[in-house]
Design an enzyme around this catalytic site. Structure first.
Site, mmCIF file in Angstrom:
data_model
loop_
_atom_site.group_PDB
_atom_site.id
_atom_site.type_symbol
_atom_site.label_atom_id
_atom_site.label_comp_id
_atom_site.label_asym_id
_atom_site.label_seq_id
_atom_site.Cartn_x
_atom_site.Cartn_y
_atom_site.Cartn_z
ATOM 1 N N SER A 101 0.850 -1.184 0.000
ATOM 2 C CA SER A 101 0.000 0.000 0.000
ATOM 3 C C SER A 101 0.884 1.232 0.000
ATOM 4 O O SER A 101 1.912 1.262 0.682
ATOM 5 C CB SER A 101 -0.899 0.005 1.236
ATOM 6 O OG SER A 101 -1.764 1.128 1.236
ATOM 7 N N HIS A 105 2.370 12.129 -1.153
ATOM 8 C CA HIS A 105 1.922 13.518 -0.999
ATOM 9 C C HIS A 105 2.999 14.446 -1.584
ATOM 10 O O HIS A 105 4.089 14.584 -1.017
ATOM 11 C CB HIS A 105 1.705 13.851 0.480
ATOM 12 C CG HIS A 105 0.550 13.134 1.101
ATOM 13 N ND1 HIS A 105 -0.759 13.416 0.774
ATOM 14 C CD2 HIS A 105 0.506 12.140 2.028
ATOM 15 C CE1 HIS A 105 -1.566 12.632 1.474
ATOM 16 N NE2 HIS A 105 -0.826 11.854 2.235
ATOM 17 N N HIS A 115 -2.653 7.265 -4.530
ATOM 18 C CA HIS A 115 -2.762 6.108 -3.633
ATOM 19 C C HIS A 115 -2.844 4.850 -4.481
ATOM 20 O O HIS A 115 -3.485 4.830 -5.534
ATOM 21 C CB HIS A 115 -4.020 6.231 -2.768
ATOM 22 C CG HIS A 115 -4.460 4.933 -2.147
ATOM 23 N ND1 HIS A 115 -5.527 4.210 -2.643
ATOM 24 C CD2 HIS A 115 -3.973 4.224 -1.102
ATOM 25 C CE1 HIS A 115 -5.678 3.115 -1.916
ATOM 26 N NE2 HIS A 115 -4.751 3.099 -0.981
ATOM 27 N N VAL A 118 -2.416 -3.082 -3.493
ATOM 28 C CA VAL A 118 -2.703 -4.414 -4.029
ATOM 29 C C VAL A 118 -2.519 -5.398 -2.889
ATOM 30 O O VAL A 118 -1.541 -5.331 -2.154
ATOM 31 C CB VAL A 118 -1.806 -4.772 -5.232
ATOM 32 C CG1 VAL A 118 -2.289 -4.071 -6.499
ATOM 33 C CG2 VAL A 118 -0.341 -4.431 -4.994
ATOM 34 N N ARG A 119 -3.459 -6.321 -2.738
ATOM 35 C CA ARG A 119 -3.455 -7.164 -1.553
ATOM 36 C C ARG A 119 -4.071 -8.538 -1.843
ATOM 37 O O ARG A 119 -4.832 -8.718 -2.802
ATOM 38 C CB ARG A 119 -4.225 -6.487 -0.422
ATOM 39 C CG ARG A 119 -5.673 -6.190 -0.766
ATOM 40 C CD ARG A 119 -6.340 -5.308 0.278
ATOM 41 N NE ARG A 119 -7.726 -5.012 -0.082
ATOM 42 C CZ ARG A 119 -8.092 -4.003 -0.852
ATOM 43 N NH1 ARG A 119 -7.179 -3.187 -1.347
ATOM 44 N NH2 ARG A 119 -9.362 -3.794 -1.140
ATOM 45 N N HIS A 168 -6.741 7.697 -16.207
ATOM 46 C CA HIS A 168 -7.836 6.740 -16.412
ATOM 47 C C HIS A 168 -7.595 5.825 -17.609
ATOM 48 O O HIS A 168 -8.037 4.668 -17.592
ATOM 49 C CB HIS A 168 -9.162 7.480 -16.535
ATOM 50 C CG HIS A 168 -9.745 7.851 -15.203
ATOM 51 N ND1 HIS A 168 -10.480 6.978 -14.436
ATOM 52 C CD2 HIS A 168 -9.666 9.010 -14.487
ATOM 53 C CE1 HIS A 168 -10.844 7.577 -13.312
ATOM 54 N NE2 HIS A 168 -10.364 8.815 -13.331
ATOM 55 N N HIS A 198 -20.045 12.017 4.617
ATOM 56 C CA HIS A 198 -20.390 13.119 5.508
ATOM 57 C C HIS A 198 -20.181 14.479 4.834
ATOM 58 O O HIS A 198 -20.694 15.491 5.314
ATOM 59 C CB HIS A 198 -19.568 13.046 6.797
ATOM 60 C CG HIS A 198 -18.095 13.170 6.602
ATOM 61 N ND1 HIS A 198 -17.329 12.188 6.002
ATOM 62 C CD2 HIS A 198 -17.223 14.166 6.921
ATOM 63 C CE1 HIS A 198 -16.066 12.576 5.973
ATOM 64 N NE2 HIS A 198 -15.972 13.780 6.527
ATOM 65 N N GLY A 281 -4.998 -5.210 15.449
ATOM 66 C CA GLY A 281 -3.779 -5.043 16.227
ATOM 67 C C GLY A 281 -2.559 -4.795 15.373
ATOM 68 O O GLY A 281 -1.440 -5.125 15.772
ATOM 69 N N ARG A 283 0.318 -2.557 13.125
ATOM 70 C CA ARG A 283 1.301 -1.562 13.560
ATOM 71 C C ARG A 283 0.800 -0.167 13.206
ATOM 72 O O ARG A 283 0.690 0.199 12.029
ATOM 73 C CB ARG A 283 2.645 -1.841 12.876
ATOM 74 C CG ARG A 283 3.760 -0.933 13.359
ATOM 75 C CD ARG A 283 5.092 -1.434 12.828
ATOM 76 N NE ARG A 283 6.192 -0.639 13.332
ATOM 77 C CZ ARG A 283 6.653 0.465 12.725
ATOM 78 N NH1 ARG A 283 6.103 0.877 11.607
ATOM 79 N NH2 ARG A 283 7.668 1.117 13.236
#
Length: 325
Positions: A101, A105, A115, A118-119, A168, A198, A281, A283
């Site tokens: 990930s 900036h 951003h 890939v996972r 794109h 929001h 949990g 890091r």
């Protein structure tokens, strides 16, 4: 078709992807270098449970004010609520997750924030189910539940149509070989996901997003993941090169800091990856590496009508088929 994924191959690809992206971003910056922070995530009670990762951070560069590119490979025995809320069948299963990930900036407000993620995720009753080789047979445990996810999205502060079209089209071309309709589906998914409910506004101009993806079988689904990961640099680096020396004033800088606030709000309020990491949990330093180094909030700020800032809202932060030009 093999029912057990080749997790070592996924891990090897992700580590190489982290290396190549960091090298390319260092070359584009020309001044700063990534520092490496290796970490472990112990979880007591079960041998082999825990994992760790390799977080790489660049700060105070000539082009990039902050960039984080993180690899993680973690496992556990109990999934957090963010994972089981929409997949209740995973409750009580051992799980394993790995991915890369990144969030970049830039300094110059004319360069967008980017951003990419890939996972791979796997869960099974047997702790070994997720990391057997594809050749496993006979005594292999029941086939695990697995899927791929990821994508990339762009968050401009000042809009340039050619940059949006390029971004794109790179996304469209990356997944075109894997079937008609995937681009439209993943683009809409991205538009819907990276939306601040929001605020009733999108985070940026989108790109690709997919999750729970295994419909092509392991080999082709893994190939799609690689195509997305490999497309990030060709999509982003030309935009950086084109905009990084664009003259700007403090007005543009202050607007950049204001819009970065939206990035913080999304990641802390809505992002499922952030919630999964914190609830499992993980890091904290690595999970929150995505946050910008400087940001501001102004009460009820509104752009001047007809300004470049207003154009971002009126033209660029609207769903559009940018790949069509």
């Amino acid at each position: 078709m093999p029912t057990v994924p080749d997790l070592p191959a996924v891990r090897s690809y992700l580590l190489a992807l982290q290396d190549s992206i960091c090298a390319a971003l260092e070359a584009e910056d020309g001044a700063a270098r990534f520092r490496t922070d290796e970490w472990t995530r112990p979880e007591s009670g079960t041998p082999g449970i825990g994992g760790g990762g390799r977080t790489r951070i660049l700060t105070d560069g000539a082009v990039f004010e902050k960039g984080g590119v993180a690899f993680s490979h973690v496992r556990g025995t109990k999934l957090p609520p963010s994972a089981t809320a929409h997949r209740p069948e995973l409750a009580g299963k051992n799980w394993e997750a790995l991915g890369v990930s990144l969030v970049i900036h830039p300094r110059n407000p004319c360069v967008p924030t980017s951003h990419m993620n890939v996972r791979f995720f796997c869960a099974g009753a047997d702790p070994a189910a997720c990391h057997l080789p594809l050749a496993a047979s006979g005594a292999a445990p029941a086939a695990p539940i697995w899927w791929f996810g990821g994508g990339f999205d762009l968050t401009p502060y000042y809009g340039f149509e050619e940059d949006c079209v390029h971004w794109h089209r790179a996304a469209r071309d990356a997944i075109a070989p894997f079937g008609d309709g995937l681009h439209a589906r993943f683009k809409k998914w991205c538009d819907d996901y990276f939306f601040l409910k929001h605020r009733n506004e999108p985070r940026g101009i989108g790109g690709l997003f997919f999750d729970d993806f295994n419909e092509l079988g392991f080999e082709k689904s893994f190939a799609l993941l690689r195509a997305v990961g490999d497309a990030y640099l060709p999509a982003y680096r030309p935009i950086v090169a084109r905009r990084k020396a664009t003259p700007h004033t403090d007005r543009e800088r202050q607007f950049q800091l204001y819009r970065r606030g939206r990035y913080v709000e999304f990641n802390l309020v809505w992002d499922r990856g952030t919630l999964f990491g914190l609830q499992s949990g993980g890091r904290t330093e690595s999970i929150l590496m995505s946050l910008p180094p400087l940001v501001r909030w102004d009460y009820d700020w509104q752009p001047e009508p007809g300004s470049a800032e207003a154009r971002l809202y009126d033209v660029f932060l609207k769903p559009r088929d940018w790949a069509q030009g």
